[in-house]
Scaffold this active site. Structure first.
Site, PDB file in Angstrom:
ATOM      1  N   ASP A   1       0.853  -1.187   0.000  1.00  0.00           N
ATOM      2  CA  ASP A   1       0.000   0.000   0.000  1.00  0.00           C
ATOM      3  C   ASP A   1       0.890   1.239   0.000  1.00  0.00           C
ATOM      4  O   ASP A   1       1.701   1.441   0.917  1.00  0.00           O
ATOM      5  CB  ASP A   1      -0.913  -0.001   1.221  1.00  0.00           C
ATOM      6  CG  ASP A   1      -2.051   0.991   1.079  1.00  0.00           C
ATOM      7  OD1 ASP A   1      -2.432   1.294  -0.064  1.00  0.00           O
ATOM      8  OD2 ASP A   1      -2.573   1.448   2.105  1.00  0.00           O
TER       9      ASP A   1
ATOM     10  N   ARG B   1      -7.525   3.903  13.368  1.00  0.00           N
ATOM     11  CA  ARG B   1      -6.650   5.047  13.629  1.00  0.00           C
ATOM     12  C   ARG B   1      -6.075   5.051  15.043  1.00  0.00           C
ATOM     13  O   ARG B   1      -4.924   5.447  15.251  1.00  0.00           O
ATOM     14  CB  ARG B   1      -7.423   6.349  13.382  1.00  0.00           C
ATOM     15  CG  ARG B   1      -7.946   6.521  11.965  1.00  0.00           C
ATOM     16  CD  ARG B   1      -6.856   6.573  10.932  1.00  0.00           C
ATOM     17  NE  ARG B   1      -7.378   6.994   9.621  1.00  0.00           N
ATOM     18  CZ  ARG B   1      -6.691   6.924   8.494  1.00  0.00           C
ATOM     19  NH1 ARG B   1      -5.451   6.453   8.506  1.00  0.00           N
ATOM     20  NH2 ARG B   1      -7.228   7.329   7.357  1.00  0.00           N
TER      21      ARG B   1
ATOM     22  N   GLN C   1      -3.380   2.520  15.001  1.00  0.00           N
ATOM     23  CA  GLN C   1      -2.341   2.988  14.076  1.00  0.00           C
ATOM     24  C   GLN C   1      -1.513   4.113  14.687  1.00  0.00           C
ATOM     25  O   GLN C   1      -0.281   4.086  14.648  1.00  0.00           O
ATOM     26  CB  GLN C   1      -2.984   3.467  12.771  1.00  0.00           C
ATOM     27  CG  GLN C   1      -1.995   4.039  11.770  1.00  0.00           C
ATOM     28  CD  GLN C   1      -2.688   4.723  10.593  1.00  0.00           C
ATOM     29  OE1 GLN C   1      -3.912   4.729  10.496  1.00  0.00           O
ATOM     30  NE2 GLN C   1      -1.907   5.302   9.706  1.00  0.00           N
TER      31      GLN C   1
ATOM     32  N   GLU D   1      -9.159   4.231  -2.187  1.00  0.00           N
ATOM     33  CA  GLU D   1      -7.906   3.957  -2.873  1.00  0.00           C
ATOM     34  C   GLU D   1      -8.166   3.289  -4.226  1.00  0.00           C
ATOM     35  O   GLU D   1      -9.275   2.858  -4.530  1.00  0.00           O
ATOM     36  CB  GLU D   1      -6.999   3.065  -2.018  1.00  0.00           C
ATOM     37  CG  GLU D   1      -6.689   3.651  -0.646  1.00  0.00           C
ATOM     38  CD  GLU D   1      -5.529   2.962   0.057  1.00  0.00           C
ATOM     39  OE1 GLU D   1      -4.816   2.169  -0.606  1.00  0.00           O
ATOM     40  OE2 GLU D   1      -5.332   3.216   1.254  1.00  0.00           O
TER      41      GLU D   1
ATOM     42  N   ASP E   1      -8.707   0.596   2.094  1.00  0.00           N
ATOM     43  CA  ASP E   1      -7.760   0.160   3.120  1.00  0.00           C
ATOM     44  C   ASP E   1      -8.270   0.647   4.473  1.00  0.00           C
ATOM     45  O   ASP E   1      -7.854   1.688   4.978  1.00  0.00           O
ATOM     46  CB  ASP E   1      -6.366   0.704   2.826  1.00  0.00           C
ATOM     47  CG  ASP E   1      -5.297   0.042   3.685  1.00  0.00           C
ATOM     48  OD1 ASP E   1      -5.387  -1.176   3.895  1.00  0.00           O
ATOM     49  OD2 ASP E   1      -4.377   0.740   4.131  1.00  0.00           O
TER      50      ASP E   1
ATOM     51  N   THR F   1      -8.505  -5.330   4.223  1.00  0.00           N
ATOM     52  CA  THR F   1      -8.464  -4.435   3.071  1.00  0.00           C
ATOM     53  C   THR F   1      -9.464  -4.973   2.068  1.00  0.00           C
ATOM     54  O   THR F   1      -9.370  -6.138   1.673  1.00  0.00           O
ATOM     55  CB  THR F   1      -7.064  -4.383   2.440  1.00  0.00           C
ATOM     56  OG1 THR F   1      -6.129  -3.874   3.405  1.00  0.00           O
ATOM     57  CG2 THR F   1      -7.055  -3.487   1.211  1.00  0.00           C
TER      58      THR F   1
ATOM     59  N   GLU G   1      -9.329  13.227   7.266  1.00  0.00           N
ATOM     60  CA  GLU G   1      -9.241  14.463   6.496  1.00  0.00           C
ATOM     61  C   GLU G   1     -10.554  15.241   6.537  1.00  0.00           C
ATOM     62  O   GLU G   1     -10.570  16.460   6.729  1.00  0.00           O
ATOM     63  CB  GLU G   1      -8.883  14.162   5.045  1.00  0.00           C
ATOM     64  CG  GLU G   1      -7.452  13.762   4.812  1.00  0.00           C
ATOM     65  CD  GLU G   1      -7.149  13.701   3.329  1.00  0.00           C
ATOM     66  OE1 GLU G   1      -7.338  14.714   2.641  1.00  0.00           O
ATOM     67  OE2 GLU G   1      -6.739  12.621   2.865  1.00  0.00           O
TER      68      GLU G   1
ATOM     69  N   GLU H   1     -10.473   4.452   3.671  1.00  0.00           N
ATOM     70  CA  GLU H   1      -9.596   5.176   2.750  1.00  0.00           C
ATOM     71  C   GLU H   1      -9.974   4.801   1.320  1.00  0.00           C
ATOM     72  O   GLU H   1      -9.923   3.623   0.951  1.00  0.00           O
ATOM     73  CB  GLU H   1      -8.118   4.851   3.012  1.00  0.00           C
ATOM     74  CG  GLU H   1      -7.613   5.411   4.336  1.00  0.00           C
ATOM     75  CD  GLU H   1      -6.122   5.219   4.537  1.00  0.00           C
ATOM     76  OE1 GLU H   1      -5.555   5.920   5.393  1.00  0.00           O
ATOM     77  OE2 GLU H   1      -5.532   4.374   3.845  1.00  0.00           O
TER      78      GLU H   1
ATOM     79  N   HIS I   1      -3.275  14.353   0.557  1.00  0.00           N
ATOM     80  CA  HIS I   1      -3.473  13.526   1.753  1.00  0.00           C
ATOM     81  C   HIS I   1      -2.297  13.667   2.706  1.00  0.00           C
ATOM     82  O   HIS I   1      -2.483  13.862   3.918  1.00  0.00           O
ATOM     83  CB  HIS I   1      -3.642  12.062   1.339  1.00  0.00           C
ATOM     84  CG  HIS I   1      -3.733  11.116   2.495  1.00  0.00           C
ATOM     85  ND1 HIS I   1      -4.809  11.108   3.365  1.00  0.00           N
ATOM     86  CD2 HIS I   1      -2.888  10.144   2.940  1.00  0.00           C
ATOM     87  CE1 HIS I   1      -4.630  10.169   4.284  1.00  0.00           C
ATOM     88  NE2 HIS I   1      -3.469   9.584   4.048  1.00  0.00           N
TER      89      HIS I   1
ATOM     90  N   LYS J   1      -3.668  -1.550  10.253  1.00  0.00           N
ATOM     91  CA  LYS J   1      -3.998  -1.707   8.836  1.00  0.00           C
ATOM     92  C   LYS J   1      -4.216  -3.158   8.416  1.00  0.00           C
ATOM     93  O   LYS J   1      -4.675  -3.406   7.302  1.00  0.00           O
ATOM     94  CB  LYS J   1      -2.865  -1.130   7.972  1.00  0.00           C
ATOM     95  CG  LYS J   1      -2.684   0.370   8.103  1.00  0.00           C
ATOM     96  CD  LYS J   1      -3.722   1.108   7.303  1.00  0.00           C
ATOM     97  CE  LYS J   1      -3.388   2.580   7.174  1.00  0.00           C
ATOM     98  NZ  LYS J   1      -4.323   3.293   6.285  1.00  0.00           N
TER      99      LYS J   1
END
Length: 430
Positions: free
Chosen positions: A136, A245, A248, A208, A241, A264, A375, A206, A143, A260
């Protein structure tokens, strides 16, 4: 060399499968993506067309395919597409041309073609292949800069000279629709005296974009040029993904691990690079204020057509129906797919057949292009307010997040990728 356009890209071509001709269809006859499905008679390879699936094994039995097209269909008809990734590009092109002719309006073999159709609604989609490895990347400048700003720090300068990445957990890559079980792990709650082992309190998504690699790759110790990197791209999919948080942010000393690795999600259909040929756009390039590309990541053809004009959207359903909360575009990424592949191998790491890479969060400059909740909410400072008044800082149990993609180019029929979705389930007991 760029993939040349051919009859399969013809915007005037229509299919006798009426749903493939509808405006907004993900799978018009110009697309023909590959996947693995099961309609109760066993998992096998197929091709999406409108609201149907072309059963390649049935088509082979009918005798409607021959030569290189039949050889490619044999590789694509199994319960995994790994063998399809190994065939030569011209064999794949032969199969796409044959399918495009068979399922076009006015097909000379319509009876045989129709017999091989399976209603998509009656099938369950499987993983198209088992990833040999999963990497990844983090290739969106917007970002990276927003995440640094939210954390009150400057980003590490390496992001401007190389496509940053981590080697993910291939065994937890799963197909769209797989439940998203909230993970448990060590989290340091605000105001606490130390870490606690608990259910993840800050579950995020996320948006992606991903690419499957064809084999063979490079032997151990050898590198891959930008031209070879482009040749290794077989096709693309959508990726979510999912990110824990709290876990993480506490664990990130060497990089992402349990934050993570729990899941996924990918879309089940692989849209080939040939199908995407009309949607290529110039790579991001660099301004005078940005570091010039190093030689191993620089290529004239990549500068001309290394990007992809693919709009990505995300919809959040908290129980009252889906609301779009993200609209962004793969073309805004700071790095191209070929640059990601070339960098992955620049130290001599061997790339393998059915490797999967992802771009990282595809965020753009606009507010609506913020492609994750960290975000969107500025790390919880500004809750997301949906049209029905529901608020979210992070995902809650029962929420469903769905990603869609659409490749766009003037004068060509848009093509899609299907859905990449998951519903949050409560954490299991430790």
């Amino acid at each position: 060399m760029p993939i040349e356009l051919n009859a399969t890209h013809d915007p005037q071509r229509r299919s006798f499968v009426a749903s493939a001709n509808e405006e907004g269809a993900d799978f018009p006859i110009q697309n023909l993506p590959f996947g693995v499905f099961d309609d109760g008679r066993g998992a096998r390879g197929g091709v999406a067309l409108g609201d149907s699936i072309i059963d390649l094994a049935a088509l082979l039995r009918s005798g409607a395919l021959s030569g290189a097209a039949a050889d490619a269909a044999m590789a694509a008809s199994k319960d995994g597409l790994e063998d399809l990734f190994l065939i030569k590009p011209d064999q794949l092109s032969s199969l796409r041309r044959a399918l495009s002719d068979l399922y076009a309006a006015g097909s000379a073999d319509r009876a045989k073609a129709e017999e091989a159709l399976v209603p998509a609604a009656s099938a369950t989609m499987h993983m198209p292949a088992r990833p040999a490895a999963f990497t990844d990347f983090c290739t969106s400048a917007d970002h990276i800069l927003r995440m640094a700003r939210n954390g009150g720090r400057e980003p590490q300068p390496a992001w401007m000279t190389l496509p940053v990445a981590y080697n993910g957990r291939a065994s937890s890559v799963a197909v769209s629709g797989t439940p998203v079980i909230r993970p448990r792990g060590q989290v340091a709650p605000r105001g606490g005296t130390g870490p606690e082992f608990m259910a993840e309190p800050m579950l995020d998504f996320e948006v992606e974009f991903g690419a499957w690699l064809r084999g063979p790759g490079n032997p151990l110790g050898e590198t891959v040029s930008m031209q070879k990197a482009e040749e290794l791209l077989f096709g693309c999919c959508l990726v979510n993904d999912w990110s824990a948080r709290g876990i993480q942010f506490y664990e990130m000393i060497l990089g992402p691990h349990l934050g993570k690795s729990f899941l996924t999600t990918i879309s089940p259909w692989i849209v080939t690079m040939e199908a995407l040929a009309p949607f290529r756009v110039p790579g991001r390039g660099r301004t005078e204020e940005e570091p010039a590309l190093l030689e191993y990541l620089d290529d004239p053809e990549d500068r001309r057509s290394g990007g992809l004009n693919i709009e990505l959207t995300a919809e959040l359903d908290t129980g009252s129906g889906p609301h779009r909360i993200v609209r962004t575009n793969v073309a805004e990424l700071f790095w191209t797919l070929a640059q990601m592949v070339a960098h992955q191998a620049c130290g001599g790491a061997p790339l393998e057949n059915a490797d999967l890479i992802a771009t990282g969060t595809v965020s753009g400059a606009a507010d609506e292009a913020r492609a994750c909740l960290v975000e969107i909410t500025e790390l919880g400072k500004k809750p997301l307010i949906l049209p029905d008044g529901t608020q979210r800082v992070m995902l809650e149990d029962g929420d469903t997040l769905a990603i869609r993609g659409r490749a766009l180019a003037d004068g060509f029929v848009p093509i899609g990728f299907g859905e990449c979705s998951g519903t949050i389930s409560r954490a299991r007991n430790p």
